[in-house]
Structure formats: C-alpha cells, structure tokens
Motif scaffolding. Structure first.
Motif, PDB file in Angstrom:
ATOM      1  N   SER A   1       0.859  -1.135   0.079  1.00  0.00           N
ATOM      2  CA  SER A   1      -0.168   0.135   0.229  1.00  0.00           C
ATOM      3  C   SER A   1       0.790   1.254  -0.033  1.00  0.00           C
ATOM      4  CB  SER A   1      -0.955   0.261   1.165  1.00  0.00           C
ATOM      5  OG  SER A   1      -0.190   0.359   2.322  1.00  0.00           O
TER       6      SER A   1
ATOM      7  N   MET B   1      -8.298   3.709  -1.133  1.00  0.00           N
ATOM      8  CA  MET B   1      -9.151   3.579   0.308  1.00  0.00           C
ATOM      9  C   MET B   1      -8.938   4.785   1.046  1.00  0.00           C
ATOM     10  SD  MET B   1      -8.924  -0.297   1.582  1.00  0.00           S
ATOM     11  CE  MET B   1     -10.188  -0.032   2.656  1.00  0.00           C
TER      12      MET B   1
ATOM     13  N   SER C   1      -8.662   6.767   5.127  1.00  0.00           N
ATOM     14  CA  SER C   1      -8.085   6.490   6.374  1.00  0.00           C
ATOM     15  C   SER C   1      -9.108   5.955   7.485  1.00  0.00           C
ATOM     16  CB  SER C   1      -7.603   7.973   7.211  1.00  0.00           C
ATOM     17  OG  SER C   1      -8.540   8.685   7.521  1.00  0.00           O
ATOM     18  N   LYS C   2     -10.505   5.945   7.017  1.00  0.00           N
ATOM     19  CA  LYS C   2     -11.610   5.353   7.653  1.00  0.00           C
ATOM     20  C   LYS C   2     -11.601   3.845   7.208  1.00  0.00           C
ATOM     21  CE  LYS C   2     -14.089   9.653   8.225  1.00  0.00           C
ATOM     22  NZ  LYS C   2     -14.863  10.323   7.449  1.00  0.00           N
ATOM     23  N   MET C   3     -10.935   3.348   6.586  1.00  0.00           N
ATOM     24  CA  MET C   3     -11.069   2.118   5.824  1.00  0.00           C
ATOM     25  C   MET C   3     -12.118   1.724   4.904  1.00  0.00           C
ATOM     26  SD  MET C   3      -9.556  -0.464   8.943  1.00  0.00           S
ATOM     27  CE  MET C   3      -8.212   0.132   9.840  1.00  0.00           C
ATOM     28  N   GLU C   4     -12.689   2.721   4.442  1.00  0.00           N
ATOM     29  CA  GLU C   4     -13.657   2.827   3.296  1.00  0.00           C
ATOM     30  C   GLU C   4     -13.292   2.858   1.846  1.00  0.00           C
ATOM     31  OE1 GLU C   4     -16.595   5.486   5.989  1.00  0.00           O
ATOM     32  OE2 GLU C   4     -15.289   6.570   4.664  1.00  0.00           O
TER      33      GLU C   4
ATOM     34  N   PHE D   1      -5.892  -4.973   4.728  1.00  0.00           N
ATOM     35  CA  PHE D   1      -5.927  -3.469   4.636  1.00  0.00           C
ATOM     36  C   PHE D   1      -6.118  -3.093   5.933  1.00  0.00           C
ATOM     37  CE2 PHE D   1     -10.487  -4.839   4.536  1.00  0.00           C
ATOM     38  CZ  PHE D   1     -11.074  -3.917   5.220  1.00  0.00           C
ATOM     39  N   HIS D   2      -6.656  -3.707   7.042  1.00  0.00           N
ATOM     40  CA  HIS D   2      -6.855  -3.543   8.285  1.00  0.00           C
ATOM     41  C   HIS D   2      -5.439  -2.992   8.911  1.00  0.00           C
ATOM     42  CE1 HIS D   2     -10.137  -6.177   8.149  1.00  0.00           C
ATOM     43  NE2 HIS D   2     -11.049  -5.365   8.544  1.00  0.00           N
TER      44      HIS D   2
ATOM     45  N   ILE E   1      -3.816   0.067   6.779  1.00  0.00           N
ATOM     46  CA  ILE E   1      -4.522   1.629   7.361  1.00  0.00           C
ATOM     47  C   ILE E   1      -4.259   2.020   8.791  1.00  0.00           C
ATOM     48  CG2 ILE E   1      -6.739   2.999   7.079  1.00  0.00           C
ATOM     49  CD1 ILE E   1      -7.442   1.283   4.600  1.00  0.00           C
TER      50      ILE E   1
ATOM     51  N   ASN F   1      -2.481   5.179  10.257  1.00  0.00           N
ATOM     52  CA  ASN F   1      -3.170   6.116  11.016  1.00  0.00           C
ATOM     53  C   ASN F   1      -2.305   6.282  12.144  1.00  0.00           C
ATOM     54  OD1 ASN F   1      -5.317   6.299   9.592  1.00  0.00           O
ATOM     55  ND2 ASN F   1      -6.534   4.835  10.511  1.00  0.00           N
TER      56      ASN F   1
ATOM     57  N   PRO G   1      -9.102  -7.650  12.099  1.00  0.00           N
ATOM     58  CA  PRO G   1      -8.908  -6.139  12.915  1.00  0.00           C
ATOM     59  C   PRO G   1      -7.936  -6.581  14.142  1.00  0.00           C
ATOM     60  CG  PRO G   1     -11.482  -6.613  12.375  1.00  0.00           C
ATOM     61  CD  PRO G   1     -10.608  -7.747  11.971  1.00  0.00           C
TER      62      PRO G   1
END
Ligand code: ZN
Length: 220
Positions: free
Chosen positions: A35, A64, A66-69, A81-82, A85, A89, A141
C-alpha cells in the motif's frame, strides 16, 4: 466515476512494487501486499486481494481512505487492509507498507525469535531489532492492533508463523527495509552455522542511527 485527487502514478507504484517483491524472492503467488499513501490527499492505494502480481494492472488497484472505506476500485482490497491503514493512522511518518512472506525472516517468525541488529544497514534503517507481534489470524482487525503495537517506532515487524511487515516514508524506502530485513535474517542463520554471531552494542547502534538520520547521503 472520477474521484478528485486519485493519481494514476500511485496506482502504478503498487503494480511495479508487487512485481519487484516477486523478483526479489520476497513473496510467491498472490501472497503479500503493498500500500502507498499520498500525503497530499491522504488517500491510500492498495493491492487487490488474491490476484497474482503479474496480472495486476493499475486499474485493479483499490483506493481507500483512513476510515478503511473504499473510495474507488472494482476489485476487493487486500484482506490485510486493516493493518495497512491502522499503521498509517498510527504513524504519520509512514506512507508505504509492504507485507511479504519471505523465507529467512519466516524462520525467525515460526520460532518466535527476534532478528537482532547484526549489520550496519539493518541498524541504520530498520531499528535495533525486529520482533514478533502477538499472533492473530490473517485479515482480522485484531491482527491490525497487534501489528501496530509490535511495530512501535521501528520500521519492520514479524507476524508469527506468517511473514513480515516493512514500512517507509516512500515505497522505495519500504522495499529497501524488506530487502535488508531478509538479508539480515539470512546472514544471521548462516552465521549461527559458522559460529556465534555478535550483536552490535547499544552505543554503536545509537551512533549509527544518529549518523544515518543526520549525515548519511549527499547534501547533508
Ligand atoms: Zn500475509
């Protein structure tokens, strides 16, 4: 749909780095992931899930926030991705993350041993050592929490029985970290066969890290 600020060059960096990981022998098949964050927009570009690196094109890269959207992309993002990101963060100095499944570092992660600071390059750019974070299943997560905690302010951490996560301020830096961690793990294993490896002293580590931060390279 065109989302403002999405850059083709960042998508291409994901494609190119994935191919470099494979050619350096740092991962095989579809495993591992990459990433990159654009510091101008805070958008995060990440490898699509479960695709062989040589088949991925810039179009497949997922964008994506920073809110993982998901902001843009027709593929599913990497299942990790968890932690990508979560690290970005937690660490504002990190704009690129590479997760690999390398051979020699993994020997340390399956025996839950640290990779100690035994070489100058490692100490300067990775840290005093690389440790294992707490174990969690891939893609969860919980793993993200453990990876962030295990990484701390170093530039690499191992996931037990899984692989390594290397970070940098840019993608070239993160790839260099991956390469140096794996090289050091390889050297340490060979050195153990030959004799007793000597770890660099704390004071020499401090001196090398100070030099690397302040003086190494052109124009400092
Ligand atoms: Zn993995």
């Amino acid at each position: 749909m065109e989302t403002k600020g999405i850059k083709q060059e960042y998508k291409q960096r994901i494609v190119d780095t994935g191919n470099k990981m494979v050619s350096l022998g740092l991962t095989v098949g579809t495993w591992g992931n990459v990433s990159v964050r654009d510091p101008e927009t805070d958008l995060i570009y990440i490898k699509p899930s479960g695709m062989p690196y040589h088949e991925i094109t810039a179009d497949d890269v997922v964008v994506m926030n920073s809110k993982m959207e998901i902001v843009e992309g027709h593929r599913k993002p990497s299942i990790e991705f968890h932690f990508h990101i979560a690290i970005m963060n937690a660490r504002k100095d990190v704009n690129a993350i590479i997760h690999t499944h390398p051979i020699y570092s993994s020997a340390f992660s399956v025996t839950r041993q640290d990779i100690p600071g035994i070489s100058e390059d490692f100490v300067q750019i990775v840290g005093d050592k690389v440790t294992n974070c707490k174990y969690s299943l891939p893609g969860t997560p919980e793993l993200a929490v453990n990876v962030v905690e295990g990484l701390g302010d170093r530039n690499a951490v191992m996931i037990p029985n899984h692989g390594t996560v290397c970070v940098g301020s840019d993608i070239e830096g993160a790839l260099k970290i991956c390469h140096v961690v794996e090289k050091s793990a390889h050297i340490y294993i060979l050195a153990k066969i030959l004799g007793t490896p000597e770890v660099i002293s704390d004071s020499d580590m401090d001196a090398m890290q100070f030099f690397a931060r302040n003086y190494y390279g052109q124009g400092k």
